[in-house]
Design a protein around this motif. Structure first.
Motif, PDB file in Angstrom:
ATOM      1  N   ALA A  87      -4.293   3.740   0.101  1.00 47.63           N
ATOM      2  CA  ALA A  87      -3.205   4.086  -0.823  1.00 47.63           C
ATOM      3  C   ALA A  87      -3.737   4.816  -2.043  1.00 47.63           C
ATOM      4  CB  ALA A  87      -2.463   2.824  -1.244  1.00 47.63           C
ATOM      5  N   ALA A  88      -4.909   4.416  -2.544  1.00 51.12           N
ATOM      6  CA  ALA A  88      -5.486   5.078  -3.715  1.00 51.12           C
ATOM      7  C   ALA A  88      -5.886   6.512  -3.392  1.00 51.12           C
ATOM      8  CB  ALA A  88      -6.690   4.293  -4.212  1.00 51.12           C
ATOM      9  N   MET A  89      -6.481   6.737  -2.234  1.00 54.40           N
ATOM     10  CA  MET A  89      -6.871   8.092  -1.858  1.00 54.40           C
ATOM     11  C   MET A  89      -5.647   8.980  -1.660  1.00 54.40           C
ATOM     12  SD  MET A  89     -10.176   7.291   0.580  1.00 54.40           S
ATOM     13  CE  MET A  89     -10.664   9.023   0.768  1.00 54.40           C
ATOM     14  N   ARG A  90      -4.616   8.434  -1.054  1.00 52.38           N
ATOM     15  CA  ARG A  90      -3.373   9.205  -0.906  1.00 52.38           C
ATOM     16  C   ARG A  90      -2.775   9.522  -2.274  1.00 52.38           C
ATOM     17  NH1 ARG A  90      -2.295   5.551   3.453  1.00 52.38           N
ATOM     18  NH2 ARG A  90      -1.004   4.304   2.037  1.00 52.38           N
ATOM     19  N   ALA A  91      -2.845   8.560  -3.199  1.00 53.51           N
ATOM     20  CA  ALA A  91      -2.231   8.743  -4.517  1.00 53.51           C
ATOM     21  C   ALA A  91      -2.902   9.852  -5.310  1.00 53.51           C
ATOM     22  CB  ALA A  91      -2.271   7.430  -5.301  1.00 53.51           C
ATOM     23  N   VAL A  92      -4.236   9.904  -5.297  1.00 53.09           N
ATOM     24  CA  VAL A  92      -4.902  10.945  -6.080  1.00 53.09           C
ATOM     25  C   VAL A  92      -4.668  12.319  -5.465  1.00 53.09           C
ATOM     26  CG1 VAL A  92      -6.629   9.376  -7.029  1.00 53.09           C
ATOM     27  CG2 VAL A  92      -7.161  10.649  -4.962  1.00 53.09           C
ATOM     28  N   VAL A  93      -4.542  12.390  -4.145  1.00 47.33           N
ATOM     29  CA  VAL A  93      -4.231  13.681  -3.510  1.00 47.33           C
ATOM     30  C   VAL A  93      -2.803  14.103  -3.863  1.00 47.33           C
ATOM     31  CG1 VAL A  93      -3.902  14.851  -1.297  1.00 47.33           C
ATOM     32  CG2 VAL A  93      -5.924  13.418  -1.664  1.00 47.33           C
ATOM     33  N   VAL A  99      -9.807  10.203  -9.237  1.00 49.41           N
ATOM     34  CA  VAL A  99     -11.123   9.686  -8.862  1.00 49.41           C
ATOM     35  C   VAL A  99     -10.965   8.306  -8.225  1.00 49.41           C
ATOM     36  CG1 VAL A  99     -13.421   9.023  -9.675  1.00 49.41           C
ATOM     37  CG2 VAL A  99     -12.190  10.892 -10.821  1.00 49.41           C
ATOM     38  N   VAL A 100     -11.638   8.111  -7.109  1.00 48.61           N
ATOM     39  CA  VAL A 100     -11.780   6.784  -6.511  1.00 48.61           C
ATOM     40  C   VAL A 100     -13.258   6.432  -6.567  1.00 48.61           C
ATOM     41  CG1 VAL A 100     -11.539   5.365  -4.442  1.00 48.61           C
ATOM     42  CG2 VAL A 100      -9.793   7.091  -4.982  1.00 48.61           C
ATOM     43  N   LEU A 101     -13.585   5.403  -7.334  1.00 48.00           N
ATOM     44  CA  LEU A 101     -14.963   4.919  -7.397  1.00 48.00           C
ATOM     45  C   LEU A 101     -15.124   3.810  -6.365  1.00 48.00           C
ATOM     46  CD1 LEU A 101     -15.640   4.609 -11.238  1.00 48.00           C
ATOM     47  CD2 LEU A 101     -16.003   6.569  -9.742  1.00 48.00           C
ATOM     48  N   TYR A 102     -16.046   4.009  -5.414  1.00 47.43           N
ATOM     49  CA  TYR A 102     -16.305   2.985  -4.406  1.00 47.43           C
ATOM     50  C   TYR A 102     -17.527   2.201  -4.864  1.00 47.43           C
ATOM     51  CZ  TYR A 102     -16.344   0.681   0.089  1.00 47.43           C
ATOM     52  OH  TYR A 102     -16.275  -0.263   1.082  1.00 47.43           O
TER      53      TYR A 102
END
Length: 219
Positions: A87-93, A99-102
């Motif tokens: 969901a976070a990766m979809r949201a930033v796109v 940025v998603v920090l893993y």
């Protein structure tokens, strides 16, 4: 920076802090990212920031995602971690930038993979996630967000819109000099396998999960 004595008596520099090591394009199922790799010299952990678009410096949409092998890689329904990462990766796109920090080293809220599996075994016997950690003599939450803040500082991010339900992440970023302009909920529909876990996060760890009110308590 500190120094240590080398094998032949000479002094070798021992670095501290977080160093950017590599930046490479990373096409994903969600969109195009830049994978920015870091080395945390203090802990020895390798970290990655997934950067999408021109993020700027202010009010950047950011997710601090704690490593969760069982959820992220295996699709475990014991937690909602894998779905939150997606969901976070979809949201930033969808936002056009973010940025998603893993964050590696955060497995099981910082207790490690094997300890997390032991805690899960205790939860299967009836303990909640807090009780299970304590029964093992482990902290309820051992995570530190210093490296996350250092990565954001390196990316020139000064303030964020933080995708998180956890108030402690907001407090930690503020402590390390990153302003949190807004906390953006990242709510995942619960399942019968994780509803008890999610309720414990809300009731004992202060996570903001208002959507659980719509789920019958007997579920």
């Amino acid at each position: 920076m500190t120094e240590n004595i080398g094998a032949f008596g000479g002094k070798n520099p021992r670095r501290s802090g977080t160093e950017r090591v590599v930046n490479t394009p990373l096409p994903t199922a969600y969109g195009q990212f830049q994978a920015v790799g870091y080395l945390d010299h203090d802990r020895g952990d390798e970290q990655v920031a997934l950067v999408h678009g021109d993020i700027g410096t202010e009010n950047v949409l950011v997710r601090l995602h704690s490593e969760c092998l069982t959820g992220d890689a295996f699709g475990s329904q014991h937690c909602e971690c894998g779905e939150q990462l997606s969901a976070a990766m979809r949201a930033v796109v969808a936002e056009g930038a973010g940025v998603v920090l893993y964050l590696r080293g955060h497995e099981g809220r910082g207790i490690g993979l094997l300890a997390k599996l032991r805690a899960m075994a205790l939860q299967a016997e009836g303990l909640d996630t807090v009780e299970a950690n304590l029964a093992l003599g482990l902290p309820v939450d051992a995570r530190d967000y210093r490296v996350a803040a250092e990565m954001l500082h390196d990316l020139k991010v000064r303030s964020v819109r933080l995708m998180s339900n956890n108030p402690r992440k907001r407090e930690a970023l503020t402590k390390y000099g990153i302003e949190v302009a807004e906390q953006v909920p990242l709510l995942i529909e619960p399942s019968e396998n994780n509803i008890t876990y999610l309720r414990t996060k809300r009731e004992r760890l202060d996570h903001h999960l208002p959507h659980l009110d719509a789920v019958a308590h007997g579920s």
